[in-house]
Design an enzyme around this catalytic site. Sequence first.
Site, PDB file in Angstrom:
ATOM      1  N   GLN A  13      29.604  -1.321 112.192  1.00 52.61           N
ATOM      2  CA  GLN A  13      29.638  -0.080 111.427  1.00 52.61           C
ATOM      3  C   GLN A  13      30.695  -0.149 110.339  1.00 52.61           C
ATOM      4  O   GLN A  13      31.610  -0.976 110.395  1.00 52.61           O
ATOM      5  CB  GLN A  13      29.993   1.112 112.344  1.00 52.61           C
ATOM      6  CG  GLN A  13      28.850   1.587 113.222  1.00 52.61           C
ATOM      7  CD  GLN A  13      29.126   2.955 113.827  1.00 52.61           C
ATOM      8  OE1 GLN A  13      30.262   3.427 113.875  1.00 52.61           O
ATOM      9  NE2 GLN A  13      28.071   3.600 114.314  1.00 52.61           N
ATOM     10  N   TRP A  44      26.289   8.824 122.808  1.00 48.31           N
ATOM     11  CA  TRP A  44      26.810   7.450 122.760  1.00 48.31           C
ATOM     12  C   TRP A  44      26.884   6.866 124.165  1.00 48.31           C
ATOM     13  O   TRP A  44      27.825   7.115 124.907  1.00 48.31           O
ATOM     14  CB  TRP A  44      28.203   7.427 122.136  1.00 48.31           C
ATOM     15  CG  TRP A  44      28.206   7.873 120.709  1.00 48.31           C
ATOM     16  CD1 TRP A  44      27.976   7.101 119.621  1.00 48.31           C
ATOM     17  CD2 TRP A  44      28.468   9.196 120.216  1.00 48.31           C
ATOM     18  NE1 TRP A  44      28.069   7.852 118.476  1.00 48.31           N
ATOM     19  CE2 TRP A  44      28.362   9.143 118.810  1.00 48.31           C
ATOM     20  CE3 TRP A  44      28.764  10.437 120.815  1.00 48.31           C
ATOM     21  CZ2 TRP A  44      28.552  10.268 118.002  1.00 48.31           C
ATOM     22  CZ3 TRP A  44      28.952  11.533 120.013  1.00 48.31           C
ATOM     23  CH2 TRP A  44      28.837  11.454 118.612  1.00 48.31           C
ATOM     24  N   HIS A  57      31.603   3.678 118.362  1.00 47.78           N
ATOM     25  CA  HIS A  57      31.520   3.842 116.904  1.00 47.78           C
ATOM     26  C   HIS A  57      32.903   3.556 116.310  1.00 47.78           C
ATOM     27  O   HIS A  57      33.870   3.340 117.058  1.00 47.78           O
ATOM     28  CB  HIS A  57      31.027   5.246 116.521  1.00 47.78           C
ATOM     29  CG  HIS A  57      31.720   6.390 117.213  1.00 47.78           C
ATOM     30  ND1 HIS A  57      31.409   7.702 117.009  1.00 47.78           N
ATOM     31  CD2 HIS A  57      32.738   6.414 118.117  1.00 47.78           C
ATOM     32  CE1 HIS A  57      32.185   8.485 117.744  1.00 47.78           C
ATOM     33  NE2 HIS A  57      32.995   7.725 118.425  1.00 47.78           N
ATOM     34  N   ALA A 105      34.063  12.431 106.156  1.00 46.14           N
ATOM     35  CA  ALA A 105      33.941  11.182 106.914  1.00 46.14           C
ATOM     36  C   ALA A 105      32.479  10.775 106.914  1.00 46.14           C
ATOM     37  O   ALA A 105      31.585  11.620 106.804  1.00 46.14           O
ATOM     38  CB  ALA A 105      34.439  11.366 108.345  1.00 46.14           C
ATOM     39  N   ARG A 126      27.007  -0.287 122.407  1.00 44.65           N
ATOM     40  CA  ARG A 126      26.331   0.825 123.092  1.00 44.65           C
ATOM     41  C   ARG A 126      25.505   0.305 124.247  1.00 44.65           C
ATOM     42  O   ARG A 126      24.771  -0.685 124.116  1.00 44.65           O
ATOM     43  CB  ARG A 126      25.462   1.596 122.107  1.00 44.65           C
ATOM     44  CG  ARG A 126      26.349   2.260 121.067  1.00 44.65           C
ATOM     45  CD  ARG A 126      25.680   3.361 120.318  1.00 44.65           C
ATOM     46  NE  ARG A 126      26.577   3.802 119.242  1.00 44.65           N
ATOM     47  CZ  ARG A 126      26.234   4.578 118.244  1.00 44.65           C
ATOM     48  NH1 ARG A 126      25.002   5.024 118.175  1.00 44.65           N
ATOM     49  NH2 ARG A 126      27.101   4.927 117.328  1.00 44.65           N
ATOM     50  N   VAL A 176      32.661  16.689 112.846  1.00 42.91           N
ATOM     51  CA  VAL A 176      32.538  17.141 111.453  1.00 42.91           C
ATOM     52  C   VAL A 176      31.891  18.527 111.420  1.00 42.91           C
ATOM     53  O   VAL A 176      31.177  18.924 112.344  1.00 42.91           O
ATOM     54  CB  VAL A 176      31.689  16.161 110.595  1.00 42.91           C
ATOM     55  CG1 VAL A 176      32.452  14.870 110.335  1.00 42.91           C
ATOM     56  CG2 VAL A 176      30.349  15.895 111.247  1.00 42.91           C
TER      57      VAL A 176
HETATM   58  N1  PHE Z   1      30.300   7.968 114.350  1.00 45.31           N
HETATM   59  C1  PHE Z   1      28.977   8.489 114.111  1.00 45.31           C
HETATM   60  C2  PHE Z   1      27.980   7.621 114.853  1.00 45.31           C
HETATM   61  O1  PHE Z   1      28.255   6.493 115.132  1.00 45.31           O
HETATM   62  C3  PHE Z   1      28.636   8.508 112.632  1.00 45.31           C
HETATM   63  C4  PHE Z   1      29.491   9.463 111.860  1.00 45.31           C
HETATM   64  C5  PHE Z   1      30.690   9.064 111.309  1.00 45.31           C
HETATM   65  C6  PHE Z   1      29.081  10.764 111.655  1.00 45.31           C
HETATM   66  C7  PHE Z   1      31.451   9.921 110.570  1.00 45.31           C
HETATM   67  C8  PHE Z   1      29.843  11.646 110.932  1.00 45.31           C
HETATM   68  C9  PHE Z   1      31.033  11.230 110.387  1.00 45.31           C
HETATM   69  O2  PHE Z   1      26.910   8.070 115.201  1.00 45.31           O
END
Ligand code: PHE
Length: 357
Positions: free
Chosen positions: A223, A163, A183, A322, A209, A266
């Site tokens: 998002q 990111w 995010h 998630a 970003r 995760v």
């Molecule tokens: N936050 C991650 C992204 O922007 C996406 C994501 C969210 C992945 C929740 C797993 C669980 O790339």
Amino acid sequence: MTADASDSPADLDSLAREWRAALAAAGDEEAVEEWRRSVLGRSGALTGVLRGLSALPADQRRATGQAANALKRDLEADLEARQEELRAAALASQLAEGAVDVTLPGRRRRRGGLHPVTQTLQEILDAFTRMGFATVEGPEVELDDYNFTRLRIPEDHPARDMWDTFWLDEDVDGEQPLLLRTHTSPMQIRYLDAHEPPVRIAVPGRCYRYEATDATHEWMMTQVELLAVDEGVSLADLKGTLLEFARQLFGVERRVLLRHSYFPFVEPGVEVAVDCFACPGAETGCAVCRGSGWLEILGAGMVHPEVLAASGYDPGRYTGFAAGMGVERIAMLRHGIEDIRYFYSNDLRFLRQFQGV
Ligand code: PHE
């Protein structure tokens, strides 16, 4: 306009001409009233003539008196006519001023419409609302802690490279660096910290970003984060939820595919794709799936036990899933839009295509 009773009828004639000319020249109500006072009023010129009649020699009195009285009646009638004339003229000019040309074509009112990203966002949130997720929002200016560290992305960890970040010069209490959230995942932490299970939220919002833009990347995007935590939540629940979501957005026939992926917060992490809705399946030359048959729509996974524990949840008892999706990407897929930059270039030729959709 002086006159006295010694005026002969002949003089009266020339006075009458004078008075009539003055009346015709009186251009408004006020001027006409002024004229009335000076000719017919109590100390008006003609009134003076009538008053002076008795002083005339008897032979003139009768003729002059008749002429003066006749003139008085005439002038009174002229006065009334002039007043009427002025009223009519005033009314006519008032009407002309406020005239409406009913034969002119009407002016069309341009109605606005919702931005295509907003439309898709609303549909996404509707789908999750129907499945019991509450919509909550979080800050766009975020602390390093919530955007990274608490999501198991420590400082100097190479995962931060996933990111690229806009950092802010300001900081809070001189310690925590501030950034534009990359995010919506930081809301997982904020929400878990503040609530007891069960948790079921959908978090829409803008993310930023620091990357070069191209057809599929923008420095700003929208998002939706999904988070469900409770006793007994499993990967099957994640898959079932996303399958239902995919069917609501892309059609009831859709299937979803989960492939392994990596996100530090995760475990396991997955990348979720839906089968192509634009071709019978992996058709070479399909503009939507480009022959792969699958469209990647989001990242997801089971909430990492350490993330749960850090918010005070017992990871032996609670589990959760998630997911995070890019709304622009989903809108692009649905509408066949080839360049993400169209969304924010304010080109009405592009935006109008989504009016009334
Ligand atoms: N936050 C991650 C992204 O922007 C996406 C994501 C969210 C992945 C929740 C797993 C669980 O790339």
